[in-house]
Design a protein around this motif. Structure first.
Motif, PDB file in Angstrom:
ATOM      1  N   PHE A  69       0.754  -1.200   0.168  1.00 29.63           N
ATOM      2  CA  PHE A  69       0.046  -0.036  -0.029  1.00 29.63           C
ATOM      3  C   PHE A  69       0.963   1.232  -0.274  1.00 29.63           C
ATOM      4  CE2 PHE A  69      -2.342   3.370   1.889  1.00 29.63           C
ATOM      5  CZ  PHE A  69      -3.784   3.159   1.444  1.00 29.63           C
ATOM      6  N   MET A  70       2.056   1.245   0.730  1.00 30.50           N
ATOM      7  CA  MET A  70       2.792   2.263   0.839  1.00 30.50           C
ATOM      8  C   MET A  70       3.562   2.406  -0.562  1.00 30.50           C
ATOM      9  SD  MET A  70       2.575   4.106   3.451  1.00 30.50           S
ATOM     10  CE  MET A  70       4.191   5.340   3.193  1.00 30.50           C
ATOM     11  N   SER A  71       4.102   1.555  -1.167  1.00 29.01           N
ATOM     12  CA  SER A  71       4.816   1.274  -2.171  1.00 29.01           C
ATOM     13  C   SER A  71       4.164   1.592  -3.686  1.00 29.01           C
ATOM     14  CB  SER A  71       5.836   0.374  -2.386  1.00 29.01           C
ATOM     15  OG  SER A  71       5.089  -0.816  -2.627  1.00 29.01           O
ATOM     16  N   ASN A  72       2.897   1.236  -3.584  1.00 27.73           N
ATOM     17  CA  ASN A  72       2.208   1.157  -4.777  1.00 27.73           C
ATOM     18  C   ASN A  72       0.498   1.047  -4.317  1.00 27.73           C
ATOM     19  OD1 ASN A  72       0.897   0.926  -7.206  1.00 27.73           O
ATOM     20  ND2 ASN A  72       2.449  -0.591  -8.018  1.00 27.73           N
ATOM     21  N   PRO A  73      -0.054   2.134  -3.969  1.00 31.64           N
ATOM     22  CA  PRO A  73      -1.524   1.982  -3.601  1.00 31.64           C
ATOM     23  C   PRO A  73      -2.423   1.524  -4.642  1.00 31.64           C
ATOM     24  CG  PRO A  73      -0.578   4.300  -3.352  1.00 31.64           C
ATOM     25  CD  PRO A  73       0.580   3.479  -3.947  1.00 31.64           C
ATOM     26  N   ARG A  74      -2.375   1.597  -5.932  1.00 29.22           N
ATOM     27  CA  ARG A  74      -3.062   1.240  -6.807  1.00 29.22           C
ATOM     28  C   ARG A  74      -2.902  -0.283  -7.137  1.00 29.22           C
ATOM     29  NH1 ARG A  74      -4.576   5.123 -10.843  1.00 29.22           N
ATOM     30  NH2 ARG A  74      -5.307   3.737 -12.542  1.00 29.22           N
ATOM     31  N   MET A  75      -1.975  -0.759  -6.872  1.00 26.97           N
ATOM     32  CA  MET A  75      -1.817  -2.356  -6.917  1.00 26.97           C
ATOM     33  C   MET A  75      -2.169  -2.864  -5.645  1.00 26.97           C
ATOM     34  SD  MET A  75      -0.611  -4.957  -8.560  1.00 26.97           S
ATOM     35  CE  MET A  75       0.712  -4.343  -9.564  1.00 26.97           C
ATOM     36  N   ALA A  76      -1.932  -2.108  -4.373  1.00 27.13           N
ATOM     37  CA  ALA A  76      -2.887  -2.798  -3.115  1.00 27.13           C
ATOM     38  C   ALA A  76      -4.608  -2.555  -3.353  1.00 27.13           C
ATOM     39  CB  ALA A  76      -2.525  -1.573  -1.978  1.00 27.13           C
ATOM     40  N   LEU A  77      -4.871  -1.741  -3.927  1.00 25.65           N
ATOM     41  CA  LEU A  77      -6.178  -1.553  -4.386  1.00 25.65           C
ATOM     42  C   LEU A  77      -6.855  -2.681  -5.180  1.00 25.65           C
ATOM     43  CD1 LEU A  77      -7.139   2.304  -4.567  1.00 25.65           C
ATOM     44  CD2 LEU A  77      -7.728   0.711  -2.835  1.00 25.65           C
ATOM     45  N   CYS A  78      -5.868  -3.088  -6.175  1.00 22.04           N
ATOM     46  CA  CYS A  78      -6.341  -4.080  -7.125  1.00 22.04           C
ATOM     47  C   CYS A  78      -6.232  -5.320  -6.286  1.00 22.04           C
ATOM     48  CB  CYS A  78      -5.085  -3.949  -8.441  1.00 22.04           C
ATOM     49  SG  CYS A  78      -5.601  -5.217  -9.466  1.00 22.04           S
ATOM     50  N   GLU A  79      -5.400  -5.469  -5.501  1.00 21.95           N
ATOM     51  CA  GLU A  79      -5.232  -6.835  -4.802  1.00 21.95           C
ATOM     52  C   GLU A  79      -6.412  -7.116  -3.763  1.00 21.95           C
ATOM     53  OE1 GLU A  79      -2.163  -8.606  -1.444  1.00 21.95           O
ATOM     54  OE2 GLU A  79      -1.257  -7.964  -3.300  1.00 21.95           O
ATOM     55  N   VAL A  80      -7.046  -5.982  -3.339  1.00 23.58           N
ATOM     56  CA  VAL A  80      -8.475  -6.211  -2.521  1.00 23.58           C
ATOM     57  C   VAL A  80      -9.568  -6.095  -3.511  1.00 23.58           C
ATOM     58  CG1 VAL A  80      -7.437  -5.463  -0.306  1.00 23.58           C
ATOM     59  CG2 VAL A  80      -8.536  -3.703  -1.861  1.00 23.58           C
ATOM     60  N   GLY A  81      -9.365  -6.155  -4.576  1.00 23.14           N
ATOM     61  CA  GLY A  81     -10.654  -6.240  -5.584  1.00 23.14           C
ATOM     62  C   GLY A  81     -11.144  -4.761  -6.298  1.00 23.14           C
ATOM     63  N   TYR A  82     -10.293  -3.660  -6.046  1.00 22.62           N
ATOM     64  CA  TYR A  82     -10.627  -2.436  -6.630  1.00 22.62           C
ATOM     65  C   TYR A  82      -9.800  -1.923  -7.735  1.00 22.62           C
ATOM     66  CZ  TYR A  82     -12.698   2.159  -6.738  1.00 22.62           C
ATOM     67  OH  TYR A  82     -13.224   3.425  -7.064  1.00 22.62           O
ATOM     68  N   ASP A  83     -10.454  -1.983  -8.800  1.00 23.07           N
ATOM     69  CA  ASP A  83      -9.506  -1.737  -9.951  1.00 23.07           C
ATOM     70  C   ASP A  83     -10.040  -0.273 -10.605  1.00 23.07           C
ATOM     71  OD1 ASP A  83      -8.057  -4.125 -10.446  1.00 23.07           O
ATOM     72  OD2 ASP A  83      -9.915  -5.006 -11.436  1.00 23.07           O
ATOM     73  N   LEU A  84      -8.927   0.601 -10.523  1.00 24.50           N
ATOM     74  CA  LEU A  84      -8.941   1.947 -10.886  1.00 24.50           C
ATOM     75  C   LEU A  84      -8.879   2.045 -12.359  1.00 24.50           C
ATOM     76  CD1 LEU A  84      -6.840   4.010  -8.340  1.00 24.50           C
ATOM     77  CD2 LEU A  84      -9.321   3.877  -8.365  1.00 24.50           C
ATOM     78  N   PRO A  85      -9.719   2.861 -12.850  1.00 22.22           N
ATOM     79  CA  PRO A  85      -9.685   2.873 -14.346  1.00 22.22           C
ATOM     80  C   PRO A  85      -8.395   3.372 -14.732  1.00 22.22           C
ATOM     81  CG  PRO A  85     -11.693   4.088 -13.560  1.00 22.22           C
ATOM     82  CD  PRO A  85     -10.963   3.637 -12.500  1.00 22.22           C
ATOM     83  N   PRO A  86      -7.639   2.656 -15.777  1.00 22.77           N
ATOM     84  CA  PRO A  86      -6.433   3.193 -16.071  1.00 22.77           C
ATOM     85  C   PRO A  86      -5.952   4.490 -16.271  1.00 22.77           C
ATOM     86  CG  PRO A  86      -7.099   1.525 -17.597  1.00 22.77           C
ATOM     87  CD  PRO A  86      -8.422   2.039 -16.819  1.00 22.77           C
ATOM     88  N   ASN A  87      -6.884   5.381 -16.571  1.00 29.37           N
ATOM     89  CA  ASN A  87      -6.385   7.002 -16.755  1.00 29.37           C
ATOM     90  C   ASN A  87      -6.902   7.763 -15.475  1.00 29.37           C
ATOM     91  OD1 ASN A  87      -9.219   6.334 -16.751  1.00 29.37           O
ATOM     92  ND2 ASN A  87      -9.644   8.076 -18.500  1.00 29.37           N
ATOM     93  N   ALA A  88      -7.508   7.109 -14.413  1.00 29.14           N
ATOM     94  CA  ALA A  88      -7.876   7.694 -13.058  1.00 29.14           C
ATOM     95  C   ALA A  88      -6.502   7.710 -12.284  1.00 29.14           C
ATOM     96  CB  ALA A  88      -9.032   6.708 -12.271  1.00 29.14           C
ATOM     97  N   ALA A  89      -6.433   8.828 -11.547  1.00 33.96           N
ATOM     98  CA  ALA A  89      -5.522   9.134 -10.507  1.00 33.96           C
ATOM     99  C   ALA A  89      -5.565   8.246  -9.476  1.00 33.96           C
ATOM    100  CB  ALA A  89      -5.509  10.696 -10.182  1.00 33.96           C
ATOM    101  N   THR A  90      -4.423   7.884  -8.713  1.00 35.18           N
ATOM    102  CA  THR A  90      -4.608   7.382  -7.456  1.00 35.18           C
ATOM    103  C   THR A  90      -5.329   8.430  -6.484  1.00 35.18           C
ATOM    104  OG1 THR A  90      -2.664   6.021  -7.971  1.00 35.18           O
ATOM    105  CG2 THR A  90      -3.284   6.141  -5.670  1.00 35.18           C
TER     106      THR A  90
END
Length: 120
Positions: A46-67
């Motif tokens: 989560f600290m190093s890559n919040p986007r990846m952490a969100l993905c790991e818990v089942g929440y995929d941000l759209p590719p163009n969306a900001a973290t």
């Protein structure tokens, strides 16, 4: 201890679409908060890559969306601090409060309860 199972899923407060972020689904919020309050490797991710952490818990941000800014912090709140603020954090993440995803540094050490209880 948290009361995730006792919290009803709250409706989204209306806000300007330019300033509000979409709420996180209830199951994702529960998993995110449980892992942030107990799982050291996940906390490091989560600290190093919040986007990846969100993905790991089942929440995929759209590719163009900001973290979301609330997830970018210099020092992550302790497991205990997140656990103690669980119910308020859950409501913010799921859209149960007007400040949902608008408060910068939502998960920052020393700020979780203050941020979660912020009216905006």
């Amino acid at each position: 201890m948290n009361s995730a199972n006792a919290i009803p899923v709250a409706g989204t407060e209306s806000a300007s679409s330019q300033t509000s972020k979409p709420p996180i689904p209830s199951g994702v919020a529960i998993t995110l908060l449980q892992r942030l309050s107990s799982d050291d490797p996940f906390r490091e991710l989560f600290m190093s890559n919040p986007r990846m952490a969100l993905c790991e818990v089942g929440y995929d941000l759209p590719p163009n969306a900001a973290t979301p800014m609330c997830m970018m912090v210099d020092e992550l709140a302790s497991k205990e601090e997140i656990s103690n603020a669980y119910d308020s954090l859950y409501l913010h993440l799921t859209g149960g409060s007007r400040a949902s995803m608008l408060v910068p540094h939502f998960f920052a050490a020393g700020h979780t309860i203050k941020a979660a209880n912020s009216p905006e």
